[in-house]
Design an enzyme around this catalytic site. Structure first.
Site, PDB file in Angstrom:
ATOM      1  N   GLN A   1      -9.194 -16.512 -12.303  1.00 34.12           N
ATOM      2  CA  GLN A   1      -9.394 -16.272 -10.869  1.00 34.12           C
ATOM      3  C   GLN A   1     -10.745 -15.631 -10.552  1.00 34.12           C
ATOM      4  O   GLN A   1     -11.055 -15.366  -9.396  1.00 34.12           O
ATOM      5  CB  GLN A   1      -8.246 -15.436 -10.298  1.00 34.12           C
ATOM      6  CG  GLN A   1      -8.249 -13.977 -10.690  1.00 34.12           C
ATOM      7  CD  GLN A   1      -6.980 -13.292 -10.221  1.00 34.12           C
ATOM      8  OE1 GLN A   1      -5.894 -13.546 -10.727  1.00 34.12           O
ATOM      9  NE2 GLN A   1      -7.105 -12.426  -9.223  1.00 34.12           N
TER      10      GLN A   1
ATOM     11  N   HIS B   1      -1.377   0.157  -5.360  1.00 34.82           N
ATOM     12  CA  HIS B   1      -0.438  -0.463  -6.298  1.00 34.82           C
ATOM     13  C   HIS B   1       0.852   0.361  -6.360  1.00 34.82           C
ATOM     14  O   HIS B   1       1.953  -0.194  -6.343  1.00 34.82           O
ATOM     15  CB  HIS B   1      -1.023  -0.497  -7.715  1.00 34.82           C
ATOM     16  CG  HIS B   1      -2.285  -1.288  -7.858  1.00 34.82           C
ATOM     17  ND1 HIS B   1      -3.497  -0.704  -8.120  1.00 34.82           N
ATOM     18  CD2 HIS B   1      -2.528  -2.621  -7.785  1.00 34.82           C
ATOM     19  CE1 HIS B   1      -4.434  -1.639  -8.215  1.00 34.82           C
ATOM     20  NE2 HIS B   1      -3.877  -2.809  -8.002  1.00 34.82           N
TER      21      HIS B   1
ATOM     22  N   SER C   1      -9.365  -1.397  -6.700  1.00 29.33           N
ATOM     23  CA  SER C   1      -9.765  -1.071  -8.078  1.00 29.33           C
ATOM     24  C   SER C   1     -11.281  -1.097  -8.202  1.00 29.33           C
ATOM     25  O   SER C   1     -11.860  -0.407  -9.041  1.00 29.33           O
ATOM     26  CB  SER C   1      -9.161  -2.069  -9.059  1.00 29.33           C
ATOM     27  OG  SER C   1      -7.768  -2.085  -8.918  1.00 29.33           O
TER      28      SER C   1
HETATM   29  P1  AMP Z   1      -4.923  -6.310  -7.954  1.00 26.99           P
HETATM   30  O1  AMP Z   1      -4.654  -5.394  -9.096  1.00 26.99           O
HETATM   31  O2  AMP Z   1      -6.174  -6.017  -7.200  1.00 26.99           O
HETATM   32  O3  AMP Z   1      -4.753  -7.759  -8.317  1.00 26.99           O
HETATM   33  O4  AMP Z   1      -3.777  -6.020  -6.902  1.00 26.99           O
HETATM   34  C1  AMP Z   1      -2.416  -6.067  -7.243  1.00 26.99           C
HETATM   35  C2  AMP Z   1      -1.588  -5.950  -5.991  1.00 26.99           C
HETATM   36  O5  AMP Z   1      -1.868  -4.720  -5.337  1.00 26.99           O
HETATM   37  C3  AMP Z   1      -1.903  -7.068  -4.973  1.00 26.99           C
HETATM   38  O6  AMP Z   1      -0.694  -7.500  -4.391  1.00 26.99           O
HETATM   39  C4  AMP Z   1      -2.778  -6.356  -3.973  1.00 26.99           C
HETATM   40  O7  AMP Z   1      -2.723  -6.926  -2.682  1.00 26.99           O
HETATM   41  C5  AMP Z   1      -2.177  -4.961  -3.983  1.00 26.99           C
HETATM   42  N1  AMP Z   1      -3.130  -3.971  -3.450  1.00 26.99           N
HETATM   43  C6  AMP Z   1      -4.437  -3.821  -3.797  1.00 26.99           C
HETATM   44  N2  AMP Z   1      -5.003  -2.843  -3.062  1.00 26.99           N
HETATM   45  C7  AMP Z   1      -4.045  -2.385  -2.223  1.00 26.99           C
HETATM   46  C8  AMP Z   1      -4.022  -1.375  -1.213  1.00 26.99           C
HETATM   47  N3  AMP Z   1      -5.092  -0.656  -0.907  1.00 26.99           N
HETATM   48  N4  AMP Z   1      -2.852  -1.185  -0.549  1.00 26.99           N
HETATM   49  C9  AMP Z   1      -1.745  -1.911  -0.847  1.00 26.99           C
HETATM   50  N5  AMP Z   1      -1.705  -2.862  -1.797  1.00 26.99           N
HETATM   51  C10 AMP Z   1      -2.840  -3.104  -2.478  1.00 26.99           C
END
Ligand code: AMP
Length: 286
Positions: free
Chosen positions: A61, A37, A187
């Site tokens: 979701q 993130h 996460s």
């Molecule tokens: P989330 O909190 O899982 O909904 O993710 C929020 C954003 O962070 C989304 O655009 C994900 O694709 C991105 N994201 C999650 N994990 C990674 C990672 N390891 N590397 C880069 N971006 C990530």
């Protein structure tokens, strides 16, 4: 860093930013922030303008209520991390702020993107994702929004939503950040034991295997189907890892690739369960 919980307050802060001539970069998240993130945030901050992050664990979701219940929510730590990278504004709405009691049903025709891979395995997931990202885009009106390649299918789905709804936002994809071991940051990784993390490594190993052996396909020694099967065997031979899918696809349509798909358009994608945690990863093949 400004922290606002209502759309009204958000609008006030954003209009002050815009009045000062700033472009708005936006990174929507569900919190439990990690370096993945933060890399998206740093990318926004580097461009200049103002960088806005949202944290909202979006119930629509989640097709699995247990997963929603167990989703980590370390808010204080998230705020500290956001401040440490220089985020300008955190939007932290509660469920009531984002969803009306008599919410109209959301349905967007995302075509096959909603029916394959994550769409097939998590029915309704991308409807929930587009529903909340649309609401967030309307509230924030970002000039640029940054999403991670880690969720490549999600990126493609949001691109399609932006096209269908004709939204004036530029979408940018940030690269996947990994642990030194190769494990993609997520996460949900906090729910894995150290042993589970080691087991999960087979996912990135299988993706790397495909990447490393693609030249054999290019040279005609191996078919893509053989290569995919080898990756599947690698994962299936790994104890306590339960594979959901391993696919090699065209990276914009997610149509299953065949030997006539141009090799510079390929992506390998995987989903599997380890210790009751569902993990996904992908690698764009060069
Ligand atoms: P989330 O909190 O899982 O909904 O993710 C929020 C954003 O962070 C989304 O655009 C994900 O694709 C991105 N994201 C999650 N994990 C990674 C990672 N390891 N590397 C880069 N971006 C990530």
């Amino acid at each position: 860093m400004n922290i606002v919980k209502t759309k009204k307050k958000l609008e006030e802060v954003l209009s002050a930013f815009r009045k000062d001539g700033h472009k708005i970069n936006f990174i929507p998240t569900m919190g439990a922030l990690h370096e993945g993130h933060l890399s998206l945030l740093k990318q926004g901050i580097q461009w200049g303008g103002k960088t806005v992050c949202s944290i909202f664990v979006n119930p629509t979701q989640f097709n699995d209520q247990e997963d929603l219940k167990k989703y980590p929510r370390p808010l204080e730590q998230d705020v500290t991390l956001l401040e440490s990278v220089g985020c300008d504004l955190l939007f932290l709405p509660d469920i009531k702020e984002m969803y009306e009691d008599n919410e109209e049903e959301w349905s967007l025709d995302l075509g096959r993107l909603d029916r394959v891979l994550e769409g097939e395995k998590r029915p309704g997931h991308f409807q929930g994702v587009t529903q909340i990202v649309f609401k967030l885009f309307i509230a924030v009106k970002p000039d640029r929004a940054i999403f991670g390649q880690k969720d490549l299918q999600q990126f493609l789905v949001i691109e399609e939503m932006v096209r269908l709804k004709d939204l004036p936002v530029q979408l940018i994809m940030g690269t996947t950040i990994r642990e030194a071991s190769g494990l993609a940051l997520s996460s949900r990784n906090v729910r894995l034991s150290e042993a589970g993390k080691k087991k999960a490594l087979v996912l990135s190993m299988a993706l790397q295997y495909v990447e490393a052996h693609l030249p054999h396909v290019k040279q005609g020694h191996l078919t893509l189907a053989d290569l995919r099967q080898e990756a599947i065997t690698l994962i299936n031979d790994s104890p306590d890892v339960s594979l959901e899918y391993f696919a090699i696809c065209d990276r914009t349509t997610l149509l299953e690739a065949n030997n006539s798909t141009p090799h510079d358009r390929l992506v390998a994608l995987v989903a599997a369960w380890v210790e009751g945690v569902r993990l996904i990863d992908n690698v764009v093949l060069k």
